[in-house]
Each structure stands twice: as structure tokens, then as C-alpha cells.
Write an enzyme that holds these catalytic residues in place. Structure first.
Site, PDB file in Angstrom:
ATOM      1  CG  ASN A 155     -23.179   3.658 -16.768  1.00 46.13           C
ATOM      2  OD1 ASN A 155     -21.745   3.298 -16.728  1.00 46.13           O
ATOM      3  ND2 ASN A 155     -22.497   5.390 -17.686  1.00 46.13           N
TER       4      ASN A 155
ATOM      5  N   PRO B  74     -24.421  16.628 -24.104  1.00 47.63           N
ATOM      6  CG  PRO B  74     -22.263  17.458 -24.652  1.00 47.63           C
ATOM      7  CD  PRO B  74     -23.023  16.964 -23.971  1.00 47.63           C
TER       8      PRO B  74
HETATM    9  O1  C5P Z   1     -26.955   6.683 -28.312  1.00 45.09           O
HETATM   10  P1  C5P Z   1     -26.008   5.909 -27.171  1.00 45.09           P
HETATM   11  O2  C5P Z   1     -25.960   5.959 -25.758  1.00 45.09           O
HETATM   12  O3  C5P Z   1     -26.649   4.325 -27.019  1.00 45.09           O
HETATM   13  O4  C5P Z   1     -25.075   5.504 -28.379  1.00 45.09           O
HETATM   14  C1  C5P Z   1     -24.454   4.688 -27.915  1.00 45.09           C
HETATM   15  C2  C5P Z   1     -23.354   5.000 -28.659  1.00 45.09           C
HETATM   16  O5  C5P Z   1     -22.716   6.822 -28.662  1.00 45.09           O
HETATM   17  C3  C5P Z   1     -21.879   4.837 -28.114  1.00 45.09           C
HETATM   18  O6  C5P Z   1     -21.015   4.435 -28.939  1.00 45.09           O
HETATM   19  C4  C5P Z   1     -21.484   5.662 -27.013  1.00 45.09           C
HETATM   20  O7  C5P Z   1     -20.014   5.920 -26.858  1.00 45.09           O
HETATM   21  C5  C5P Z   1     -21.907   7.182 -28.117  1.00 45.09           C
HETATM   22  N1  C5P Z   1     -22.400   8.189 -27.252  1.00 45.09           N
HETATM   23  C6  C5P Z   1     -22.095   9.380 -27.006  1.00 45.09           C
HETATM   24  N2  C5P Z   1     -22.097  10.364 -26.502  1.00 45.09           N
HETATM   25  C7  C5P Z   1     -23.167  10.491 -25.513  1.00 45.09           C
HETATM   26  C8  C5P Z   1     -24.208   9.097 -25.728  1.00 45.09           C
HETATM   27  C9  C5P Z   1     -23.945   8.106 -26.439  1.00 45.09           C
HETATM   28  O8  C5P Z   1     -20.338   9.873 -28.175  1.00 45.09           O
HETATM   29  N3  C5P Z   1     -24.120  11.157 -24.709  1.00 45.09           N
END
Ligand code: C5P
Length: 417
Positions: free
Chosen positions: A229, A324
């Protein structure tokens, strides 16, 4: 001190009135057993003579790149140096460093270095406040250059304000601390004194262990292709830098980015979400605070091909399986560190962010609009916690990082700052 232990610095002097303080700095460093090789710009010689500097250091001063027979002084001097210290650093020289120019001996030496670079700015307050200087200073910080000062006070021009070079004593202390720590960078003896001096604060996170994830992840499709990304890593790196300034011990787990690691951070480079999780698992037990800034890929390819997939006319379907959630994993440990999440939303910021904070079981979530944040140098954050929401207005990412850490300190340690 034996020869192998002797620390060597290049002391670069540029053309400002504070150049006179460089003589005292050189004397104090020599007194501490540090070998000092002075290099001066042409302008600096109008403020202080090379003869003075030679007498104090016992070494001829480097003045221009054509003075030695083979014209390699810049390579030789930077090869043996443990650090380069520019004191004073004029606005002009800072601009040169920020843009990577190498049109005199000192700037060439800085560009050719393989050691930490410390810069002690000294200039009139208007020059320091000028947006071009602000931009250049930010660039240096982003490049891992350590800024020592400036301080506020009466200036040579008679005005009072920010831009005065730190006193020789303070600079000598900072340089000596860096050199002591350079054998064990992990111990975070490095400090960026700029902000705390600007704000007259001591180090608020001294001894606090902060674990940060930053940047994107890359999930392989085959030997050469992958899913990633547009995260640049800038926000996570800025938080690492701000935490270091405040005295924290920082472990930065980073996906692939083009950024230089903040000096003093313990860096763990990873590629995929699985590797990021493993690195976090290895480091989380020691952490007091976990700040998940990384844009972790939500899915990975179920069966990446070890070889490059050959093109054909048939359509190709990739099966994606969920990765995860690293933040949720940490937040749900029996004794989690203080967890901070980031959320980039493209719409309905408040609704999504509030729901996400509750779902992930974290005390603080920093949300932004993805279209405003990704890759840019500026951002605007809305913080969501038990007390409600707080706007951190648009600013560069280092400024926001500092404000975010202050908010965390207030929440977690109940400190007023
Ligand atoms: O659920 P979402 O991806 O929007 O959440 C974002 C937050 O969760 C960020 O702090 C990101 O670093 C963390 N995150 C994570 N592992 C993932 C997905 C997101 O630690 N697989």
C-alpha cells in the site's frame, strides 16, 4: 586512553558570529580526550582564525578541497571520524546539508560521511523562523541528523529570540554523550535536543520503552510481485523520533520504506505482516507502550508462488486470506502495554474510529482521513479516548507526533505538561 579507544570528531565551523564559541568547544572536547579535526568554511575564517583552531587542537585546519595533493581530504577525514559536529551551523549551511550540496570541503565531507552528523544551528531569530529554514531543519531531522539547539536568548544583533547557539559546555556534553553511546547505539544515549530546548522541557519519557510499528507491509504473490500500500512510514518514524527526543528507548519495527531510521532507535526491518507480528511478539514483553502506526495489509496471498507466475491468456484468481491483527493481539495480552492504534478512514471518520477503538480494545486511537495523510508531510489527527475526541490540528508529522506523545503522557501517567 589508548589509540583504539580514542574518539575522533570533525568539528565543522561555518560563517556566523557564534564561530568564536567553537574555540571553547574545541578546547573542551580536547580536554575530554577527544581528537578534534577542525574544518572551516571560507566565511568562518572571517570570524575566527584557523591559527587559533590549530593551536587549540594541535592539527592543521582543513580549509579547502584543493589543499592536499590528491584532493581526498573529505574522504580521509570522514572515514576516520566517529562523528561530525557543525558548530555553528548557519542557515545557509543547513540549507546546503538539507539539499545534499557538496560545493566546498566541509559540505563535501558531510556528504561523504559514514558517521553521525550533529548540527548546532546559530542564526538570527527571523532566519530561524523563516519557513525555508523550518523546512530545511525538518529535512535534516528526517535524514537522521541530530540537531543540538538552538536556544533562546539575546542575539548578536541585539534582538532577543530563538536562534542562539548552545553554549560550548552544553555542546561538549552532548557530543561526549553521543560518542560514549556510539559503541552501543541501542542504549539510546542519543538525543535530539532541538524540541526540548525550544520548549524548555526535560525528557518526559526517560526510561520508557516504546515499541512502534511503521510503514506498509508487502505480501508476496510470487517471486517478484506482491501486494502493498502507499504508506510512506513518515508518521511512525516521526513518532519514533519524537519519543527519542523525550528520552524513550525506542524499538521501531518497520515495513519497507525509503526513510532513514531515526538515530538511536533500535530498528527491526520486516517485510510481511507475519514478520511484523513475529518482531512485535519478540519485543512486546519489554514495552511500556505500543504504538501501531503500520499500515498492515489486511490480507495475504494464500499460496504465494516461489517462481514468477507466467503470463497466459487465462484469467488468474488469487486467493487472499486474512492477516493477523497485530494491534488486537497486543491489546489482548494478559498484561498489555499502553496501546495506541491508528486508523486511516476515507469517510465517516468519527463513526469508524469509535467503533474500531472499542473493537480493538485500546485506550487511544488516532484517526485521520486517508486521502489527507498517506505519503504527505503534513497531517491532521483526531484522537479518540475514554474522555471523548481531541483534534490535533494540521501540522507537520513531527509536530503531531510530539503532540500525540504529550496526550499519551497525560492519559497514561496523569502528568500535566
Ligand atoms: O483495522 P484497521 O486496519 O483499520 O486498524 C488500524 C490499526 O490497527 C493500526 O494501528 C494498525 O497498525 C493496526 N493493525 C495491526 N495489524 C493488522 C491491521 C491493523 O496492527 N493486521
Amino acid at each position: 586512553m589508548d589509540q583504539a579507544q580514542t574518539k575522533r570528531i570533525v568539528l565543522g565551523i561555518t560563517g556566523g558570529i557564534a564561530a568564536y564559541k567553537a574555540a571553547e568547544l574545541a578546547r573542551l572536547l580536547v580536554k575530554r580526550g577527544i581528537e578534534v579535526q577542525v574544518a572551516m568554511t571560507e566565511a568562518a575564517t572571517h570570524f575566527i582564525t584557523p591559527a587559533t583552531m590549530q593551536a587549540l587542537t594541535g592539527k592543521p585546519v582543513l580549509l579547502d578541497q584543493w589543499q592536499d595533493a590528491n584532493g581526498m581530504a573529505h574522504i580521509q577525514s570522514s572515514r576516520v571520524a566517529d562523528a561530525i559536529v557543525i558548530a555553528p551551523a548557519t542557515a545557509d549551511f543547513i540549507a546546503k546539508l538539507a539539499s545534499g550540496l557538496a560545493n566546498d570541503l566541509l559540505s563535501t565531507l558531510c556528504l561523504a560521511r559514514d558517521c553521525p552528523l550533529l548540527v548546532a544551528p546559530a542564526m538570527n531569530k527571523q532566519m530561524w523562523a523563516n519557513s525555508a529554514t523550518r523546512r530545511n531543519v525538518r529535512q535534516l531531522a528526517a535524514d537522521g541528523v541530530m540537531l543540538l539547539g538552538p536556544a533562546s536568548g539575546v542575539q548578536a544583533c541585539g534582538e532577543e529570540g530563538m536562534g542562539r547557539m548552545l553554549e560550548a559546555e552544553e555542546l561538549a556534553r552532548e557530543v561526549a554523550a553521543l560518542l560514549q553511546g556510539s559503541d552501543s547505539l541501542n542504549e539510546n544515549s542519543l538525543t535530539l535536543a532541538l524540541s526540548r530546548r525550544e520548549r524548555g522541557q526535560e525528557r518526559e519519557l526517560a526510561g520508557v520503552k516504546v515499541l512502534i510499528t511503521a510503514g506498509p507491509t508487502y505480501e508476496a504473490i510470487d517471486a517478484v510481485r506482491g501486494i502493498t500500500n502507499r504508506s510512506s512510514g513518515k508518521m511512525g518514524y516521526a513518532i519514533a523520533q519524537a519519543a527519542l527526543e523525550m528520552g524513550a528507548q525506542v524499538t521501531l519495527v518497520s515495513g519497507p520504506t525509503a526513510l532513514s531510521k531515526p538515530l538511536g532507535a533500535r530498528a527491526v526491518d520486516v517485510t510481511s505482516a507475519a514478520e511484523m507480528l513475529a518482531a512485535v511478539q519478540q519485543n512486546v514483553a519489554q514495552a511500556d507502550m505500543f504504538i501501531a502506526v503500520a499500515a498492515v495489509a489486511d490480507y495475504r496471498v494464500a499460496q504465494p508462488s516461489a517462481q514468477k507466475i507466467k503470463k497466459s491468456d487465462a484469467s488468474l484468481t488469487l486467493e487472499l486470506i486474512p492477516n493477523p491483527d497485530i494491534l488486537a493481539y497486543v491489546a489482548n495480552l494478559p498484561q498489555p502495554p499502553f496501546c495506541v492504534g491508528f486508523a486511516a478512514e476515507s469517510e465517516m471518520l468519527r463513526e469508524h474510529a469509535t467503533a474500531k477503538r472499542i473493537k480493538k480494545n485500546i485506550p487511544l486511537l488516532a484517526a485521520n482521513l486517508a486521502q489527507n495523510a498517506i505519503g504527505s508531510d503534513d497531517n491532521e489527527l483526531v484522537l479518540f479516548d475514554d474522555a471523548g475526541e481531541h483534534l490535533l490540528p494540521r501540522a507537520d508529522k513531527l509536530t503531531l507526533a510530539r503532540a500525540l506523545l504529550h496526550h499519551i503522557i497525560k492519559l497514561k501517567f496523569n502528568l500535566q505538561i
